[in-house]
Design a protein around this motif. Structure first.
Motif, short mmCIF file in Angstrom:
data_model
loop_
_atom_site.label_atom_id
_atom_site.label_comp_id
_atom_site.label_asym_id
_atom_site.label_seq_id
_atom_site.Cartn_x
_atom_site.Cartn_y
_atom_site.Cartn_z
N GLU A 67 153.21 60.38 86.98
CA GLU A 67 154.28 59.25 87.09
C GLU A 67 155.88 59.94 86.80
OE1 GLU A 67 155.77 55.12 84.97
OE2 GLU A 67 153.98 56.17 84.28
N CYS A 110 145.05 50.82 89.87
CA CYS A 110 146.35 50.89 90.43
C CYS A 110 147.26 49.69 89.72
CB CYS A 110 146.30 50.74 91.95
SG CYS A 110 145.78 49.23 92.52
N ARG A 111 146.71 48.44 89.56
CA ARG A 111 147.21 47.66 89.08
C ARG A 111 147.64 47.56 87.48
NH1 ARG A 111 144.48 42.31 86.78
NH2 ARG A 111 143.65 43.99 85.24
N CYS A 114 150.43 50.45 87.03
CA CYS A 114 151.88 50.07 87.68
C CYS A 114 152.77 49.51 86.63
CB CYS A 114 151.84 48.99 88.89
SG CYS A 114 153.43 48.92 89.37
N GLU A 116 155.90 48.62 86.92
CA GLU A 116 156.60 47.43 87.23
C GLU A 116 155.75 46.33 87.73
OE1 GLU A 116 159.90 47.81 87.05
OE2 GLU A 116 159.58 49.64 86.28
N SER A 117 154.49 46.15 87.59
CA SER A 117 153.66 45.17 87.91
C SER A 117 153.89 44.79 89.48
CB SER A 117 154.02 43.64 87.10
OG SER A 117 153.77 43.98 85.64
N ALA A 118 154.05 45.95 90.22
CA ALA A 118 154.16 45.53 91.75
C ALA A 118 152.93 45.43 92.35
CB ALA A 118 154.98 46.96 92.25
N ILE A 119 151.87 45.70 91.58
CA ILE A 119 150.29 45.41 92.35
C ILE A 119 149.69 44.32 91.64
CG2 ILE A 119 148.18 46.65 92.95
CD1 ILE A 119 149.80 49.62 92.80
N LEU A 133 150.15 45.10 97.26
CA LEU A 133 151.61 45.78 96.66
C LEU A 133 153.02 44.96 97.18
CD1 LEU A 133 152.76 48.26 95.55
CD2 LEU A 133 153.14 49.21 97.91
N CYS A 138 158.20 47.62 93.75
CA CYS A 138 157.78 49.06 93.85
C CYS A 138 158.90 49.93 93.71
CB CYS A 138 156.99 49.28 95.00
SG CYS A 138 156.33 50.96 94.77
N CYS A 141 157.46 55.36 91.85
CA CYS A 141 157.03 56.21 90.83
C CYS A 141 155.94 57.20 90.76
CB CYS A 141 157.12 55.53 89.43
SG CYS A 141 155.85 54.52 89.12
N CYS A 144 150.60 54.93 89.96
CA CYS A 144 149.36 54.17 90.73
C CYS A 144 148.60 55.53 91.81
CB CYS A 144 149.65 53.24 91.84
SG CYS A 144 150.84 53.47 92.91
#
Length: 162
Positions: A67, A110-111, A114, A116-119, A133, A138, A141, A144
């Motif tokens: 990351e 992936c979740r 992340c 940023e909690s984008a997933i 996503l 997102c 970075c 994920c």
């Protein structure tokens, strides 16, 4: 002939040229500013995450290795005007069909990775939750990408194909 311009014999005879694969860049490096890169590797050596390398004499991000923390160490180490102050990624993340959840295998790596909690995971009837996503959240970075056991998360340039 340089490697970026080389094509296979089959492509030549069919009249097709090889499209060089997209090489993601560190935050703040644009398609124009990367032209100022001299290949000195100061940014590569300064990266605390060891996710930068040089490719064809230009800096490249390797999100599959880890990351990006947006720490700015690469920009501070660079003696040339390669990095701008915005520190935004020039690529977006894509979850493709190799996703384990699409093969009915429960996975939420992936979740969970992340920052940023984008997933988010969407429920579905008869199978494990599917990742979705949120492009607005997102930051590219690579957290994920590095942790995906199915290697189903890739990247494309902003404005590129979804």
């Amino acid at each position: 002939m340089p490697a970026a311009a080389s094509i296979s014999r089959r492509q030549l005879l069919k009249g097709r040229t090889a499209t060089p694969p997209f090489a993601p860049r560190p935050p703040g490096v644009t398609e124009v500013s990367v032209g100022h890169c001299t290949g000195c590797a100061a940014c590569v050596e300064a990266c605390p995450q060891d996710i930068l390398s040089l490719s064809a004499g230009r800096v490249r991000l390797l999100p599959e290795l880890g990351e990006c923390l947006f720490c700015g160490a690469c920009a501070e180490a660079c003696p040339e005007p390669v990095f701008d102050a915005t520190r935004v990624m020039a690529h977006r993340v894509i979850i493709d069909d190799n996703c384990l959840a699409r093969a009915d295998i429960t996975c939420m790596a992936c979740r969970d990775a992340c920052p940023e909690s984008a997933i988010i995971m969407r429920p579905r009837i008869g199978g494990p939750f599917l990742p979705k996503l949120d492009d607005a959240l997102c930051i590219g970075c690579g957290a994920c990408i590095a942790l995906c056991p199915g290697q189903a998360i890739t990247y494309s340039p902003l404005g590129g194909p979804p």
